[in-house]
Design a protein around this motif. Sequence first.
Motif, PDB file in Angstrom:
ATOM      1  N   THR A  12     -51.536  76.110  -0.570  1.00  0.00           N
ATOM      2  CA  THR A  12     -50.553  77.223  -0.921  1.00  0.00           C
ATOM      3  C   THR A  12     -50.099  76.628   0.667  1.00  0.00           C
ATOM      4  N   ASP A  16     -45.942  76.092   1.886  1.00  0.00           N
ATOM      5  CA  ASP A  16     -45.379  77.042   2.004  1.00  0.00           C
ATOM      6  C   ASP A  16     -43.789  77.368   2.622  1.00  0.00           C
ATOM      7  N   VAL A  26     -44.947  78.299  -5.012  1.00  0.00           N
ATOM      8  CA  VAL A  26     -46.833  77.468  -4.763  1.00  0.00           C
ATOM      9  C   VAL A  26     -47.550  78.239  -5.060  1.00  0.00           C
ATOM     10  N   GLY A  27     -48.610  77.208  -6.347  1.00  0.00           N
ATOM     11  CA  GLY A  27     -49.779  77.791  -6.503  1.00  0.00           C
ATOM     12  C   GLY A  27     -50.191  76.347  -6.543  1.00  0.00           C
ATOM     13  N   VAL A  40     -50.800  81.641  -4.369  1.00  0.00           N
ATOM     14  CA  VAL A  40     -50.553  81.418  -4.152  1.00  0.00           C
ATOM     15  C   VAL A  40     -49.459  82.213  -3.614  1.00  0.00           C
ATOM     16  N   SER A  41     -48.446  81.588  -3.393  1.00  0.00           N
ATOM     17  CA  SER A  41     -47.162  81.782  -2.551  1.00  0.00           C
ATOM     18  C   SER A  41     -45.532  81.730  -2.731  1.00  0.00           C
ATOM     19  N   MET A 295     -52.628  71.998  -9.228  1.00  0.00           N
ATOM     20  CA  MET A 295     -51.652  73.061  -8.018  1.00  0.00           C
ATOM     21  C   MET A 295     -49.560  72.241  -8.920  1.00  0.00           C
ATOM     22  N   VAL A 297     -46.018  73.949  -8.769  1.00  0.00           N
ATOM     23  CA  VAL A 297     -45.006  74.193  -7.633  1.00  0.00           C
ATOM     24  C   VAL A 297     -43.303  74.687  -8.633  1.00  0.00           C
TER      25      VAL A 297
END
Length: 436
Positions: A12, A16, A26-27, A40-41, A295, A297
């Motif tokens: 992440t 980021d 993003v995860g 998560v971000s 992932m 996004v």
Amino acid sequence: MAWREDAARSLTETFDGAFDSPGVVVGAACVDEAGTGVGVSPGDAPADGRFEIGSVTKTMTAALLALLADDGALSLDDEVGRWLSAGPNSGITLRQLATHTSGLPRLAPNMDLSTVDPANPYAGFGFGRAEEGLRQATAAAERPWLYSNFGYHLLGLVLERASGQSYRALVTRRLLEPLAMTCSGVEDAGAGTRLPGHAGGGEVPHWDHPLGAGGVEATVADLGRYAQACLHPPGTPLGAAITAAMAPQIPLANGGRQALAWQVRPDGIRVHDGGTGGFSSAVLVDQGRGRAVAMLVSSGVGYSTALGRAGLLALAGDDPRPARPQPPGPEWEDRAREVVRLLLDGRTADVHALGSATFQSHVPAERVERAWRTRTQHLGPAGQVTVRCQGSPGHVVADVTIAFARDAVAVRIGFEPSGQLSGLRVVPPPFPAAGR
């Protein structure tokens, strides 16, 4: 710190702030023998945020195909003509559709890219249109490997007819619910908060998806549950079907092998990525190391390749930061302007000649000429040209806007690392997002 937690954090952090649109989420979910780590971000993003997973849906379609085969509802070696009105393509088998060896093109022949809405290209193109396209399609005679969204859209319809259920109900009842993916679903099925997608500096509309080829939305935690089931299939019919879907079927030119939907790298890692107008995704399963990565996004400008590269680094215990997308250098703007100059001079054949072998085989020169002429023939002289390039490892996209006297035209140009064209689309602005 355990690998799963460290990997989720580093993945992440790698992405980021790497996107040109505000609000991108993003995860990452990383699975090992001891459990799953989720990152998560930004931190205030909703924990139940749903992303479009794009073509990762194909791996679920493949598992459902294997599940119905185990039920006895169909066979992988059924000819498609048993289930669909296929015309001259009746002899294509379900196995060939599932391994991209049917010879069918990437997109249906009755999907006219010059007239679709670039912000929602599959709108109105449901199962009926796909079946119609099957009757019109000319399959490659040697049936080489050719990635086909069209083929998986058709598989979605086969699953509906063989099961007597809608694709949405089938994937929900036979896959999502058994894996406790309660915040995931197709369309409005399932719980969770639908996240906005992003591209080109802002939010973009959600797509209407070709079900079977795409269509599933999932949270990071739920896609982690799916990755865990792929790494450690449960002792159930679904687990057996997931195992069957991941089994290698045919050799590929790169030394890997094609399974049902999944590609198996030479090192044995199973991979699949996806992209839609506003989202990118990737799932990697490393059974040798006992690890998996999922992932997601909420940005759709071709980031799936970067996600996959970062996932491979993380699986190996390496720093994934080298996979972070970087702004491309000025030479890419020069290349894009040269392509535009050729287009404006009417030299579309020279543009086609700049393409990679894959581009040239998939996009005939006359299609480039027709798309350009259709969009520009009544617009008058061209004026200002603006170029914006975005890049990720192994891929650069140039978004070009040309101001003609009567309107503006957008050209999206994809480049290989070699500088050869990998894609070219002429569309009305604003830009659509690149998707698989």
